[in-house]
Structure formats: C-alpha cells, structure tokens
Motif scaffolding. Sequence first.
Motif, PDB file in Angstrom:
ATOM      1  N   THR A  93     -24.837  62.191 -73.090  1.00 53.82           N
ATOM      2  CA  THR A  93     -25.214  60.864 -72.609  1.00 53.82           C
ATOM      3  C   THR A  93     -26.402  60.297 -73.380  1.00 53.82           C
ATOM      4  O   THR A  93     -26.528  59.081 -73.533  1.00 53.82           O
ATOM      5  CB  THR A  93     -25.543  60.896 -71.104  1.00 53.82           C
ATOM      6  OG1 THR A  93     -26.509  61.930 -70.843  1.00 53.82           O
ATOM      7  CG2 THR A  93     -24.286  61.162 -70.290  1.00 53.82           C
ATOM      8  N   ALA A  94     -27.276  61.170 -73.869  1.00 52.55           N
ATOM      9  CA  ALA A  94     -28.388  60.698 -74.706  1.00 52.55           C
ATOM     10  C   ALA A  94     -27.882  60.253 -76.069  1.00 52.55           C
ATOM     11  O   ALA A  94     -28.384  59.291 -76.655  1.00 52.55           O
ATOM     12  CB  ALA A  94     -29.433  61.801 -74.865  1.00 52.55           C
ATOM     13  N   LEU A  95     -26.861  60.937 -76.579  1.00 52.32           N
ATOM     14  CA  LEU A  95     -26.303  60.572 -77.879  1.00 52.32           C
ATOM     15  C   LEU A  95     -25.738  59.152 -77.870  1.00 52.32           C
ATOM     16  O   LEU A  95     -25.884  58.418 -78.844  1.00 52.32           O
ATOM     17  CB  LEU A  95     -25.200  61.554 -78.276  1.00 52.32           C
ATOM     18  CG  LEU A  95     -25.646  62.923 -78.799  1.00 52.32           C
ATOM     19  CD1 LEU A  95     -24.450  63.851 -78.937  1.00 52.32           C
ATOM     20  CD2 LEU A  95     -26.359  62.781 -80.137  1.00 52.32           C
ATOM     21  N   ILE A  96     -25.110  58.762 -76.763  1.00 49.24           N
ATOM     22  CA  ILE A  96     -24.488  57.438 -76.731  1.00 49.24           C
ATOM     23  C   ILE A  96     -25.367  56.392 -76.052  1.00 49.24           C
ATOM     24  O   ILE A  96     -25.217  55.200 -76.294  1.00 49.24           O
ATOM     25  CB  ILE A  96     -23.114  57.485 -76.035  1.00 49.24           C
ATOM     26  CG1 ILE A  96     -23.254  57.874 -74.562  1.00 49.24           C
ATOM     27  CG2 ILE A  96     -22.165  58.427 -76.749  1.00 49.24           C
ATOM     28  CD1 ILE A  96     -21.985  57.730 -73.761  1.00 49.24           C
ATOM     29  N   GLY A  97     -26.309  56.837 -75.203  1.00 53.76           N
ATOM     30  CA  GLY A  97     -27.080  55.882 -74.431  1.00 53.76           C
ATOM     31  C   GLY A  97     -28.486  55.620 -74.940  1.00 53.76           C
ATOM     32  O   GLY A  97     -28.965  54.484 -74.906  1.00 53.76           O
ATOM     33  N   LEU A  98     -29.175  56.664 -75.403  1.00 54.06           N
ATOM     34  CA  LEU A  98     -30.565  56.534 -75.815  1.00 54.06           C
ATOM     35  C   LEU A  98     -30.758  56.512 -77.323  1.00 54.06           C
ATOM     36  O   LEU A  98     -31.614  55.800 -77.841  1.00 54.06           O
ATOM     37  CB  LEU A  98     -31.395  57.692 -75.231  1.00 54.06           C
ATOM     38  CG  LEU A  98     -31.533  57.751 -73.712  1.00 54.06           C
ATOM     39  CD1 LEU A  98     -32.238  59.047 -73.297  1.00 54.06           C
ATOM     40  CD2 LEU A  98     -32.294  56.549 -73.194  1.00 54.06           C
ATOM     41  N   LEU A  99     -29.972  57.312 -78.023  1.00 53.72           N
ATOM     42  CA  LEU A  99     -30.261  57.522 -79.443  1.00 53.72           C
ATOM     43  C   LEU A  99     -29.849  56.394 -80.389  1.00 53.72           C
ATOM     44  O   LEU A  99     -30.534  56.191 -81.399  1.00 53.72           O
ATOM     45  CB  LEU A  99     -29.633  58.836 -79.911  1.00 53.72           C
ATOM     46  CG  LEU A  99     -30.509  60.069 -79.660  1.00 53.72           C
ATOM     47  CD1 LEU A  99     -29.738  61.347 -79.953  1.00 53.72           C
ATOM     48  CD2 LEU A  99     -31.776  60.017 -80.508  1.00 53.72           C
ATOM     49  N   PRO A 100     -28.764  55.665 -80.156  1.00 50.65           N
ATOM     50  CA  PRO A 100     -28.395  54.649 -81.150  1.00 50.65           C
ATOM     51  C   PRO A 100     -29.515  53.675 -81.488  1.00 50.65           C
ATOM     52  O   PRO A 100     -29.828  53.463 -82.668  1.00 50.65           O
ATOM     53  CB  PRO A 100     -27.202  53.940 -80.494  1.00 50.65           C
ATOM     54  CG  PRO A 100     -26.575  54.996 -79.660  1.00 50.65           C
ATOM     55  CD  PRO A 100     -27.723  55.793 -79.107  1.00 50.65           C
ATOM     56  N   ALA A 101     -30.140  53.074 -80.481  1.00 48.23           N
ATOM     57  CA  ALA A 101     -31.235  52.134 -80.748  1.00 48.23           C
ATOM     58  C   ALA A 101     -32.450  52.855 -81.316  1.00 48.23           C
ATOM     59  O   ALA A 101     -33.151  52.323 -82.181  1.00 48.23           O
ATOM     60  CB  ALA A 101     -31.609  51.382 -79.473  1.00 48.23           C
ATOM     61  N   ALA A 102     -32.707  54.091 -80.840  1.00 48.36           N
ATOM     62  CA  ALA A 102     -33.838  54.858 -81.358  1.00 48.36           C
ATOM     63  C   ALA A 102     -33.641  55.189 -82.833  1.00 48.36           C
ATOM     64  O   ALA A 102     -34.588  55.147 -83.632  1.00 48.36           O
ATOM     65  CB  ALA A 102     -34.022  56.140 -80.547  1.00 48.36           C
ATOM     66  N   ILE A 103     -32.414  55.495 -83.213  1.00 49.54           N
ATOM     67  CA  ILE A 103     -32.113  55.808 -84.617  1.00 49.54           C
ATOM     68  C   ILE A 103     -32.354  54.591 -85.495  1.00 49.54           C
ATOM     69  O   ILE A 103     -32.913  54.694 -86.591  1.00 49.54           O
ATOM     70  CB  ILE A 103     -30.662  56.316 -84.748  1.00 49.54           C
ATOM     71  CG1 ILE A 103     -30.521  57.693 -84.101  1.00 49.54           C
ATOM     72  CG2 ILE A 103     -30.241  56.372 -86.222  1.00 49.54           C
ATOM     73  CD1 ILE A 103     -29.090  58.173 -84.000  1.00 49.54           C
ATOM     74  N   ARG A 104     -31.926  53.419 -85.004  1.00 50.90           N
ATOM     75  CA  ARG A 104     -32.144  52.197 -85.778  1.00 50.90           C
ATOM     76  C   ARG A 104     -33.636  51.947 -85.987  1.00 50.90           C
ATOM     77  O   ARG A 104     -34.074  51.587 -87.094  1.00 50.90           O
ATOM     78  CB  ARG A 104     -31.495  50.998 -85.074  1.00 50.90           C
ATOM     79  CG  ARG A 104     -29.992  50.933 -85.203  1.00 50.90           C
ATOM     80  CD  ARG A 104     -29.455  49.578 -84.780  1.00 50.90           C
ATOM     81  NE  ARG A 104     -29.647  49.359 -83.360  1.00 50.90           N
ATOM     82  CZ  ARG A 104     -28.748  49.700 -82.423  1.00 50.90           C
ATOM     83  NH1 ARG A 104     -27.618  50.286 -82.787  1.00 50.90           N
ATOM     84  NH2 ARG A 104     -28.986  49.454 -81.154  1.00 50.90           N
ATOM     85  N   GLU A 105     -34.412  52.124 -84.941  1.00 53.25           N
ATOM     86  CA  GLU A 105     -35.856  51.915 -85.056  1.00 53.25           C
ATOM     87  C   GLU A 105     -36.482  52.905 -86.033  1.00 53.25           C
ATOM     88  O   GLU A 105     -37.321  52.540 -86.863  1.00 53.25           O
ATOM     89  CB  GLU A 105     -36.518  52.050 -83.684  1.00 53.25           C
ATOM     90  CG  GLU A 105     -38.025  51.825 -83.725  1.00 53.25           C
ATOM     91  CD  GLU A 105     -38.670  51.924 -82.363  1.00 53.25           C
ATOM     92  OE1 GLU A 105     -39.907  52.084 -82.306  1.00 53.25           O
ATOM     93  OE2 GLU A 105     -37.947  51.852 -81.349  1.00 53.25           O
ATOM     94  N   MET A 106     -36.060  54.161 -85.960  1.00 53.58           N
ATOM     95  CA  MET A 106     -36.623  55.177 -86.849  1.00 53.58           C
ATOM     96  C   MET A 106     -36.233  54.917 -88.297  1.00 53.58           C
ATOM     97  O   MET A 106     -37.017  55.152 -89.212  1.00 53.58           O
ATOM     98  CB  MET A 106     -36.170  56.568 -86.407  1.00 53.58           C
ATOM     99  CG  MET A 106     -36.723  56.976 -85.048  1.00 53.58           C
ATOM    100  SD  MET A 106     -36.169  58.612 -84.525  1.00 53.58           S
ATOM    101  CE  MET A 106     -37.069  59.661 -85.668  1.00 53.58           C
ATOM    102  N   ALA A 107     -35.015  54.425 -88.510  1.00 57.88           N
ATOM    103  CA  ALA A 107     -34.567  54.124 -89.869  1.00 57.88           C
ATOM    104  C   ALA A 107     -35.408  53.012 -90.487  1.00 57.88           C
ATOM    105  O   ALA A 107     -35.683  53.026 -91.697  1.00 57.88           O
ATOM    106  CB  ALA A 107     -33.094  53.737 -89.867  1.00 57.88           C
TER     107      ALA A 107
END
Length: 293
Positions: A93-107
């Motif tokens: 659930t973190a992979l689909i709910g929390l991480l996508p936007a976090a990954i974009r920010e980190m990138a």
Amino acid sequence: MRTLIAVVETGSIAAAARREKLTPAAVSQRIQALERILDCTLLARAARSIGPTETCLSLLPRARHLIREAEHLRDDALGGGPVGELRVGAISTALIGLLPAAIREMALRAPRLRLRLVPGSSLQLFEQLVAGELDAAILVEPPFALPKSLVDHHIRREPIVYITRSNVSPAEISAHVASAPFIRYDPSTWGGRLVAQYMEKAGLSPDVLCDLDALETIAILVAQGLGNALVPAWNGLEQDGLRVVPVPGAAAYVRNIQLVHASVASRPQALELLHSALQGQGGRSKPRSSRNV
C-alpha cells in the motif's frame, strides 16, 4: 567480489558475464584470483552447474557490505547532495499510495540518487533491514519494541474502515458483517492483528470467505461484490464501486505506518530526503528514538 556475487545470483558464469559486461573467461579468471587471495574454494563446479560453497555463502554478507561501502565512499567523494543508491523496502500500500509522489519529489531534489524499491510484508522487510539488506523500510508499526540499532519515524495513521458495495451506515456495520461473505485481512500479519482485535472486541463472527495479506486485492474483491471487509484506510483506498464506511470506535484501532532505518545510517542525507518526501504524503511526523527490546 562483485563478479562473485553476480555468479551466485545468476547461477552461471555466462549469465554473470552478460550482467557484468565481461567475457566468461574474464569472469572465471576473477573468481580464480579471488580464491587464491582468500585461499579457499568459493564455487563448487560440476559438469553442468555451478554454485556457491558453504565458505562462499558465509562470506557473501560481508562482501555485499564492502561493495556498498565502497560505493558510498565514491558517492561521498563526489559531493553535491545525495547520490548513489538507496535501498528502500515498502509494503504494497505504501508502494502505490505514498511512494509515487515521494519519488517524484526526490527525483527533482536529488537527480543523482537512485532508489531500489523492494516490496514485501512488514515482517519480511523488518528482517531484511536488521540483516543490513535494506537502508530503510516503510512498514506497519511492529507489535514489539525496536532494538537500539533502529530508529523509526511515524508517517501515517490509518484507522480501520468498513468497505462494501452496499449503502451501510456506521451503526449498521455489525448486522451487515453477519449478513454476507467476509474477506478477512490476514490476522497473522501485523496490520491484520488490529482488525482481529477490533472484531473480537465488537463480537463480530462473520462467514469468512478467505484470508488475504493483500489489501489492494481485498478492495478489488469487495468492489466486485464477492464480500465485505474491515481494512485500514490506506492512501489510495478509494475506487469505483466501493463504499468506505467509518467504523465506530476506530480511533483505538489504527494501523501506524513508519519509516524505519538504522540509528547510525550509512546514507543520512538520502534518508533525510526520503523522510521529508514521505511527510508530505502521510502528514506531519516526528522522529522517535529507538526503544529497547
């Protein structure tokens, strides 16, 4: 050592050569040179197979650690913010709910930082973290105190909710649970224990269709009319055909999502960036010190 690990992970000299962009002969020469340096046999060779010896298996954890430290040393020398690779485990659930936007920010903030994402259950990820196979893990709060070697940060609170296709009010949940098949969040999992505790407290004894440790699949089955379920309200739960009903007394049954990493982290800048990015998805959080087992 990197070549040795490639042979062990791929299962053959030829596959390791393709991965390392070497010739099979070069791979064999590297392994033989390492065996001479360490004065031991690392690979058991047969007519049609090759595999690690017991000595090799005992050396692999330290070899992987040395390779990672060498990469960190190179990355630190480059400077200019987080670089290199950060190994992050995450529940589904973190992979689909929390991480996508976090990954974009980190990138955007650290374009030279690479994330290696490892899916798994909370228990699996915790064990990998303790073994040093992960730099950090996003998981359900463990049902025990963390060792001093780890530190956790609260990321998100997820109260239990009732999901169904029917038009049900909170007051009608108990009666509705007993009237239709029930898809149960696996009670052997860390998050599933909370649901099991609530059901016991509320006196709910439904006709259980199946147990699942896959919340997204539970939601799909409910949306398809195969049953109803009690689940934590993860980020991204809402979908067509699904009603999410607040549960009376849910404040006492909350699945807490945490970011856990070593108290003495090898990639502090990268972990700080990850924590900051996750805070924006899960709400404000405060770091908590490790607790004794």
